[in-house]
Design an enzyme around this catalytic site. Structure first.
Site, PDB file in Angstrom:
ATOM      1  N   ASP A   1       0.851  -1.191   0.000  1.00  0.00           N
ATOM      2  CA  ASP A   1       0.000   0.000   0.000  1.00  0.00           C
ATOM      3  C   ASP A   1       0.887   1.242   0.000  1.00  0.00           C
ATOM      4  OD1 ASP A   1      -1.682   2.136   0.627  1.00  0.00           O
ATOM      5  OD2 ASP A   1      -3.049   0.869   1.771  1.00  0.00           O
TER       6      ASP A   1
ATOM      7  N   THR B   1      -2.524   6.645  -4.228  1.00  0.00           N
ATOM      8  CA  THR B   1      -1.263   7.159  -3.689  1.00  0.00           C
ATOM      9  C   THR B   1      -0.083   6.794  -4.580  1.00  0.00           C
ATOM     10  OG1 THR B   1      -2.229   6.634  -1.542  1.00  0.00           O
ATOM     11  CG2 THR B   1       0.046   7.354  -1.556  1.00  0.00           C
ATOM     12  N   THR B   2       0.036   5.517  -4.932  1.00  0.00           N
ATOM     13  CA  THR B   2       1.149   5.056  -5.764  1.00  0.00           C
ATOM     14  C   THR B   2       1.086   5.707  -7.140  1.00  0.00           C
ATOM     15  OG1 THR B   2       1.066   2.942  -4.591  1.00  0.00           O
ATOM     16  CG2 THR B   2       2.335   3.011  -6.628  1.00  0.00           C
TER      17      THR B   2
ATOM     18  N   ASP C   1      -9.281   0.735   2.371  1.00  0.00           N
ATOM     19  CA  ASP C   1      -9.296   1.214   0.980  1.00  0.00           C
ATOM     20  C   ASP C   1     -10.536   0.708   0.252  1.00  0.00           C
ATOM     21  OD1 ASP C   1      -6.970   2.495   1.457  1.00  0.00           O
ATOM     22  OD2 ASP C   1      -5.691   1.231   0.220  1.00  0.00           O
TER      23      ASP C   1
END
Length: 549
Positions: free
Chosen positions: A59, A92-93, A411
């Site tokens: 994550d 996010t990534t 998530d």
């Protein structure tokens, strides 16, 4: 010499091309750390703290929070990426990858020189950069962002958010965090929990989905409890461990001796007066307990229904004994956060005074039972009628697994909430990025001047997402991307990458969906931060501390 040097001779300065190179290097370094995590086939990272604690995760949000990032530019990007997670719960990534790629593509144009310029630089020893000015690239990025958002509006598909669609949304999100078998188990539990707490006309409150960890059995035993799980049990050995068809009384009443709230004292002259004082105190508490017993006798007189008291404050041993004799199960010192959930799960209302105690105050649960795991006790309140608060019971053999599942579940919950609130979805598997990149490639011809190079850089940067998805799945990224782009041009459909075969596929037909709000936020935040970093032409470290000594 930099002007700041005249003010502070100990200042550290990086100017022009050096400053840009430092920033781009930091962004690409952070990108390289996270790129292998993207997608369902992404790899894991092991984080080891100074105390030796280990955390396994893929994550991006967890990684950026846990890693100690010292470089100021990398820290800025990490904060933007974690803000993306705070706002939308995902992306996010992707945020880090796109910012890094935007800066990389911009650098190709900024540092570009033709042969004549290179000769001039050698002859005159001129270190000035002859490439495209960062401001022009920034203008191109801004134009590309506006067009990308227009294309995103066209691509989005409005859907009636039925359970089947939400299952696809949750599965797409969860498979990027945990392995496929576990994702299938979690998908139904996560979707059903959000649908249970959803109320028409009200915003979805995910705090009403309680997440409880239990280090027991396998991770695939994780399940949804349509009620509550309390992390303690009854405090009297004579109370039942299992009660079916039970009335639930939720209260916040002290059933024990308490000190006065103000400084006061009781004075007595004889032993009899002291004895009367003790009896009066005891009677005051016993009267409260008697009211609970009377209510129990009233509602359970003609049936075999059970009666459970859950109190936020304390219950002393004498009261517990009296309640146990009348077949009442009592739990004391319940957590404050569970009190609201209890009323929503079981019905009834929390009672702060026993003066107005009535049948309307009672909730209902089909089953209340105690579960002992080692030295820990858990109380399950299940089979509630139309509960508006539920519990996700996460099971796993060790702490690493529990933490990983908990992050994934959070998530998944946010993905479903976003889908319901947006009322629309966009195809996943890199389909959106491929479609926007092709639209920008056509749009750049309508931009006059060199700003069109910024639009081209933006289009190339977005393709980092399908490229990395293909690379992490073990396929040749260039070959896969060419196939997908060719299929998109021919079919005019939003085509993504099938990560099991490496071939193009229509993501919407397979049920791979992304949140519209995540993609929208992604395009906004990446463009703003990349533009700001590009326009930095001097980095100064000249704090007051450098003047000392």
């Amino acid at each position: 010499m930099s002007a700041i040097k005249a003010i502070n001779s100990k200042a550290e300065v990086a100017r022009a091309q050096a400053a840009l190179a430092v920033n781009i290097c930091a962004a690409r370094g952070l990108q390289d750390v996270l790129r292998t995590n993207l997608g369902p086939k992404g790899t894991m990272k092991m984080l080891v703290s100074g105390a030796g604690d280990i955390k396994l995760t893929k994550d991006g949000n967890v990684l950026l929070h846990e890693m100690q990032i010292q470089h100021p530019t990398a820290s800025l990007i990490a904060k933007v990426a974690t803000a993306q997670d705070d706002i939308t719960g995902d992306g996010t990534t992707s945020n880090v990858l796109i910012i890094g790629e935007l800066l990389k593509q911009a650098d190709l144009y900024i540092s570009e020189k033709d042969a004549t310029q290179q000769q001039c630089a050698i002859i005159f020893r001129n270190k000035k950069d002859f490439g495209l000015h960062p401001r022009i690239i920034a203008e191109g990025f801004e134009a590309a962002k506006k067009k990308a958002l227009e294309v995103l509006e066209e691509i989005k598909i409005k859907k009636e958010m039925k359970r089947e669609i939400l299952l696809d949304v949750a599965r797409t999100s969860l498979q990027t965090k945990v392995h496929a078998k576990l994702a299938d188990v979690l998908t139904e539990a996560v979707v059903d929990s959000v649908l249970a707490v959803r109320r028409p006309g009200y915003p979805i409150d995910l705090f009403m989905v309680d997440i409880v960890e239990m280090k027991d059995k396998s991770e695939t035993d994780t399940k949804l409890i349509r009620g509550l799980v309390l992390d303690h049990g009854a405090r009297h050995p004579g109370m039942k461990k299992r009660v079916e068809d039970a009335f639930i009384l939720t209260c916040n009443i002290s059933l024990e001796y308490e000190k006065t709230e103000v400084s006061s004292g009781f004075f007595y002259k004889t032993a009899e007066e002291k004895e009367n004082l003790v009896k009066a105190e005891r009677k005051f508490i016993e009267d409260k307990v008697q009211k609970i017993i009377d209510l129990k006798d009233k509602v359970c007189a003609q049936s075999n229904k059970g009666f459970v008291v859950i109190n936020q404050k304390g219950i002393d041993l004498f009261c517990l004994d009296a309640l146990a004799k009348h077949g009442i199960v009592a739990l004391r010192r319940a957590k404050r956060r569970n009190m609201e959930r209890l009323s929503l799960a079981c019905g009834g209302m929390a009672v702060n005074s026993l003066e107005d105690l009535s049948v309307d105050c009672l909730g209902y649960a089909g089953l209340v039972h105690e579960y002992t795991l080692g030295e820990e006790k858990f109380t399950f309140i299940e089979n509630c009628i139309n509960p508006r608060s539920v519990t996700l019971l996460i099971k796993g053999p060790n702490k690493h697994t529990l933490t990983q599942i908990k992050d994934a579940v959070r998530d998944g919950l946010r993905a479903i909430k976003n889908a319901i609130e947006d009322g629309c979805l966009v195809p996943g598997a890199g389909a959106v990025e491929v479609a926007i990149a092709e639209a920008l490639a056509a749009y750049k011809h309508s931009i006059k001047g060199r700003a069109r190079l910024g639009v081209q850089a933006f289009a190339d940067a977005l393709l980092i997402i399908p490229k990395v998805l293909a690379q992490n799945s073990g396929y040749d990224l260039q070959e896969t991307l060419v196939k997908v782009q060719a299929e998109h041009s021919e079919s005019k459909q939003t085509v993504g990458i099938d990560l099991n075969t490496g071939e193009p596929m229509v993501a919407a037909d397979v049920g791979i969906w992304d949140n519209y709000c995540v993609k929208k936020q992604l395009i906004h935040s990446c463009t703003v931060i990349a533009t700001n970093i590009l326009l930095v032409d001097e980095i100064m470290r000249a704090s007051m501390s450098s003047l000392k000594g």
